[in-house]
Design an enzyme around this catalytic site. Structure first.
Site, PDB file in Angstrom:
ATOM      1  N   ARG A   1      60.893  53.606  83.742  1.00  0.00           N
ATOM      2  CA  ARG A   1      61.118  52.519  84.700  1.00  0.00           C
ATOM      3  C   ARG A   1      60.338  51.304  84.213  1.00  0.00           C
ATOM      4  NH1 ARG A   1      56.912  55.195  86.023  1.00  0.00           N
ATOM      5  NH2 ARG A   1      55.215  54.417  87.253  1.00  0.00           N
TER       6      ARG A   1
ATOM      7  N   HIS B   1      75.571  67.811  75.104  1.00  0.00           N
ATOM      8  CA  HIS B   1      76.607  68.708  75.623  1.00  0.00           C
ATOM      9  C   HIS B   1      76.939  68.354  77.059  1.00  0.00           C
ATOM     10  CE1 HIS B   1      76.780  71.452  72.232  1.00  0.00           C
ATOM     11  NE2 HIS B   1      75.453  71.327  72.140  1.00  0.00           N
TER      12      HIS B   1
ATOM     13  N   LYS C   1      68.780  55.209  80.841  1.00  0.00           N
ATOM     14  CA  LYS C   1      69.662  54.072  81.143  1.00  0.00           C
ATOM     15  C   LYS C   1      69.176  52.832  80.412  1.00  0.00           C
ATOM     16  CE  LYS C   1      67.251  52.932  85.415  1.00  0.00           C
ATOM     17  NZ  LYS C   1      67.360  52.697  86.831  1.00  0.00           N
TER      18      LYS C   1
END
Length: 165
Positions: free
Chosen positions: A136, A74, A122
């Site tokens: 990471r 959302h 990411k």
């Protein structure tokens, strides 16, 4: 039972699934028609695969139990709280550890490893090992792969004990 699950996902729901692919029990798939899984991959127990924004899983990928891959979320800034869809790609020979979470729009590179419990917001480079929240890079993996997770565990009787240090 893996064959029956593959057949149902292909014929009834329109998923594109290679052969062989091991699909363990309790998998939740949101919009199977948006799902592609390459040959030789294994999807563990109670994995969540959200393919509403399209999900492409490469060949020889190992997704461990209770991992979650999300292609939708959302928009908290939107007054209507509308959903936003972004595709996710998992490269060949990647390994997603137990209970890791892959967020919408992420690309996991070929041979990358996501540690247990990591949250990945990411992209992950090829052969990188990522851990933590947020994930990471903590190590690199050699780019030499000769396995197929769908074959199951191989016996270790003829191998000397090795350290992962």
């Amino acid at each position: 039972t893996h064959g029956m699950r593959r057949a149902i996902l292909r014929r009834v729901f329109g998923a594109q699934i290679g052969h062989p692919v091991a699909l363990y029990s309790g998998i939740e798939i949101r919009k199977p028609s948006g799902l592609t899984i390459g040959s030789g991959s294994a999807i563990g127990h109670r994995v969540t695969l959200d393919a509403r924004g399209t999900l492409v899983i490469g060949s020889h990928v190992n997704i461990s139990s209770e991992a979650m891959i999300w292609t939708a979320q959302h928009d908290y800034r939107d007054p209507e709280f509308d959903a936003v869809y972004k595709p996710v790609e998992i490269g060949d020979y990647a390994w997603l550890g137990p209970r890791c979470i892959i967020l919408p729009g992420v690309k996991i590179g070929r041979g990358a490893v996501v540690a247990a419990g990591a949250v990945v917001p990411k992209d992950v480079p090829p052969c990188a090992v990522v851990a933590g929240v947020p994930a990471r890079v903590v190590a690199q993996r050699p780019d030499a792969f000769r396995y197929r997770p769908s074959d199951g565990a191989k016996p270790f009787a003829n191998r000397a004990a090795e350290s992962l240090d």
